[in-house]
Design a protein around this motif. Structure first.
Motif, PDB file in Angstrom:
ATOM      1  N   SER A 141       0.846  -1.189   0.000  1.00 16.59           N
ATOM      2  CA  SER A 141       0.000   0.000   0.000  1.00 16.59           C
ATOM      3  C   SER A 141       0.885   1.244   0.000  1.00 16.59           C
ATOM      4  CB  SER A 141      -0.912   0.015   1.230  1.00 16.59           C
ATOM      5  OG  SER A 141      -1.728   1.178   1.243  1.00 16.59           O
ATOM      6  N   GLY A 142       0.721   2.060  -1.010  1.00 13.56           N
ATOM      7  CA  GLY A 142       1.505   3.281  -1.100  1.00 13.56           C
ATOM      8  C   GLY A 142       2.516   3.242  -2.229  1.00 13.56           C
ATOM      9  N   ASP A 143       3.130   2.069  -2.451  1.00 14.59           N
ATOM     10  CA  ASP A 143       4.104   1.919  -3.535  1.00 14.59           C
ATOM     11  C   ASP A 143       3.528   1.115  -4.695  1.00 14.59           C
ATOM     12  OD1 ASP A 143       6.188   3.346  -2.257  1.00 14.59           O
ATOM     13  OD2 ASP A 143       6.712   1.576  -1.082  1.00 14.59           O
ATOM     14  N   TYR A 145       0.342  -0.233  -4.792  1.00 12.01           N
ATOM     15  CA  TYR A 145      -1.034   0.222  -4.984  1.00 12.01           C
ATOM     16  C   TYR A 145      -1.193   1.561  -4.271  1.00 12.01           C
ATOM     17  CZ  TYR A 145      -2.502  -4.398  -6.667  1.00 12.01           C
ATOM     18  OH  TYR A 145      -2.639  -5.553  -7.381  1.00 12.01           O
ATOM     19  N   GLU A 146      -1.975   2.442  -4.863  1.00 10.00           N
ATOM     20  CA  GLU A 146      -2.164   3.767  -4.273  1.00 10.00           C
ATOM     21  C   GLU A 146      -3.652   4.069  -4.173  1.00 10.00           C
ATOM     22  OE1 GLU A 146      -1.132   7.963  -6.034  1.00 10.00           O
ATOM     23  OE2 GLU A 146       0.693   7.075  -5.206  1.00 10.00           O
ATOM     24  N   TYR A 160      -8.437   2.136  -5.954  1.00 11.49           N
ATOM     25  CA  TYR A 160      -6.981   1.998  -5.964  1.00 11.49           C
ATOM     26  C   TYR A 160      -6.438   2.088  -7.393  1.00 11.49           C
ATOM     27  CZ  TYR A 160      -6.898   0.578  -1.070  1.00 11.49           C
ATOM     28  OH  TYR A 160      -7.000   0.559   0.299  1.00 11.49           O
ATOM     29  N   THR A 163       0.196   1.101  -9.163  1.00 13.65           N
ATOM     30  CA  THR A 163       1.378   1.931  -9.423  1.00 13.65           C
ATOM     31  C   THR A 163       2.671   1.123  -9.333  1.00 13.65           C
ATOM     32  OG1 THR A 163       1.365   2.572  -7.076  1.00 13.65           O
ATOM     33  CG2 THR A 163       0.264   4.049  -8.630  1.00 13.65           C
ATOM     34  N   ASP A 200       8.113  13.204  -7.314  1.00 13.35           N
ATOM     35  CA  ASP A 200       8.167  11.773  -7.608  1.00 13.35           C
ATOM     36  C   ASP A 200       9.141  11.486  -8.745  1.00 13.35           C
ATOM     37  OD1 ASP A 200       6.417  11.107  -5.633  1.00 13.35           O
ATOM     38  OD2 ASP A 200       4.692  10.770  -6.931  1.00 13.35           O
TER      39      ASP A 200
END
Length: 472
Positions: A141-143, A145-146, A160, A163, A200
């Motif tokens: 989560s965060g990397d 899937y966002e 979601y 990513t 980013d």
């Protein structure tokens, strides 16, 4: 006589049986061999991505990185057996199929309970990239899937975005390089903070952005590999201008985006150290290929020049510079000048834009091809400056209007400033399938087709077959 016939028939039957057995073995061997060959082929040749958002299809940026990879990188997927995330495993297979230097292995947390402890931050469904002594943990989560926070806060729905490709490609680049870079974003003059799209992009190249107020710091930090000045609305102080002047004269690196409507003579003086000055007037395009359809001709879609400064920009990407001024290069032979973004060949600089009621070329307005962004490099100190004379270039809105093109140009330019290889941000892929919209008229037609048309056609075909058979 009958016995002789019986023996002959038995021999013939035996031969036929042996031939059939041998043929069966041969067919089985061919099937097994074909299966082994197919299993050995890269996934891209044996599995087809039919997802609506091409979840496992690699971008040109990723393929280029993998094809140029000359150091072994291993990815460890911490997924429990039988409960793997198919999106992640398929994507890892695609990466492995593009380069012999990239491999991946699964580490079941149940079977390898201490494996994650070797890499702080790793947890279930994480991917750990390892290259020699360097490693990076990509969290589920965060990397990989966002969560779309805007949708979540607005409606409570958890939507979601996948990513993982951006995370994997950026992570591979970072663990291979094994070096972190630091650039500083100047503050204290009404600058706009860099949007996440731009930070980013730098992060993918192993570049960390920190803020710097020259008035309170009193100097440029020694670890500063470059400075970023993003559209100051107020001018530098005398002390700050002196610090930046000294920094540039000693070989410093500066990326500047400016607002030509702001009164910042000291900022202009710093840029003039590299021989860069503004072309008076508001740039207006006359070529329809260089501004968006339905928008004013001052909303420029400039040409991205090819070269070292833009080496990290994808070939089909566009940049967007609404409301810009041109840049003029100096004649100092100690400096080399390179156009980064340019207008079309028939643009003009509207000198009376502040008082004009409409866009119309004046008699004295310069015409031709103008540089919207320019790079300068000193052959004496290796000082480097990239200047974009547009206040909106580093805005999230402008960047998203061209699918991240501005961020790619920015990231490539900063990488050139610090002598770093280029990377780019790869857009995430939506996991939400778009609904098929069918009009009421079309729905009625389709209903008649499937409820009446097809059954009648089948019955008619059956009747025809029966009549044909009876006539035989």
């Amino acid at each position: 006589m009958k016995k002789h016939k019986f023996q002959y028939g038995s021999t013939r039957t035996l031969r036929c049986g042996l031939a059939s057995a041998l043929l069966s073995v041969l067919v089985l061997a061919v099937v097994v061999l074909a299966n082994l060959v197919l299993r050995a082929l890269p996934t891209k040749y044996t599995e087809f991505d039919i997802s609506t958002s091409a979840l496992s299809t690699l971008t040109a940026t990723t393929k280029t990185l993998l094809h140029e990879l000359d150091t072994d990188v291993t990815a460890y997927y911490l997924g429990e057996s039988g409960q793997e995330d198919g999106n992640i495993t398929r994507l890892l297979n695609r990466y492995a199929g593009e380069s012999t230097h990239f491999t991946w292995q699964q580490r079941d947390p149940v079977l390898y309970p201490t494996f994650a402890a070797q890499y702080p931050g790793a947890s279930a469904d994480s991917v750990v990239l390892v290259c020699g002594d360097n490693y990076e943990v990509l969290n589920y989560s965060g990397d990989l899937y966002e969560l779309d926070l805007d949708t979540y806060y607005a409606s409570g729905s958890q939507v979601y975005t996948f990513t993982a490709e951006n995370a994997l490609t950026g992570g591979i680049s970072r663990v291979v390089q094994g070096v972190s870079h630091t650039v500083y974003e100047l503050t204290g003059h009404g600058e706009t903070a860099l949007a996440q799209d731009f930070t980013d992009t730098l992060k993918n190249g192993g570049i960390t952005v920190q803020t710097l107020n020259l008035t309170t710091a009193g100097s440029v930090p020694e670890d500063a590999e470059a400075l970023i000045l993003n559209t100051p609305l107020n001018d530098l102080t005398d002390a700050e201008a002196t610090l930046l002047t000294d920094y540039i004269q000693k070989g410093g690196k500066l990326f500047a985006a400016t607002d030509f409507t702001a009164d910042t003579p000291r900022v202009s003086a710093v840029l003039a150290l590299a021989g860069l000055t503004a072309q008076p007037g508001l740039l207006v395009e006359t070529d329809a290929n260089h501004y968006p359809y339905g928008y004013p001709q001052t909303y420029l879609l400039p040409v991205i020049a090819s070269g070292e400064v833009t080496a990290g920009v994808s070939g089909s990407i566009m940049a967007y510079t609404p409301f810009a001024q041109g840049i003029l290069a100096g004649d100092d032979t100690n400096w080399t000048y390179t156009d980064v973004l340019t207008t079309g060949q028939t643009a003009y600089a509207m000198l009376n834009y502040l008082t004009a009621d409409e866009l119309q070329k004046g008699e004295n307005d310069p015409e031709g091809c103008f540089a919207v962004a320019m790079a300068a490099q000193s052959s004496v100190t290796d000082a480097r400056v990239v200047w974009v004379n547009c206040p909106n270039f580093l805005s999230a809105t402008a960047n998203q209007s061209v699918s991240g093109g501005n961020a790619q140009v920015f990231g490539s330019a900063v990488n050139w400033l610090i002598g770093q290889e280029n990377t780019a941000v790869i857009d995430g892929k939506s996991l939400s399938a778009e609904s098929l919209q069918v009009s009421a008229g079309a729905a009625a037609g389709l209903g008649l087709l499937f409820t009446l048309g097809l059954p009648i056609a089948v019955l008619a075909a059956g009747a025809v077959v029966c009549v044909v058979r009876r006539r035989r």
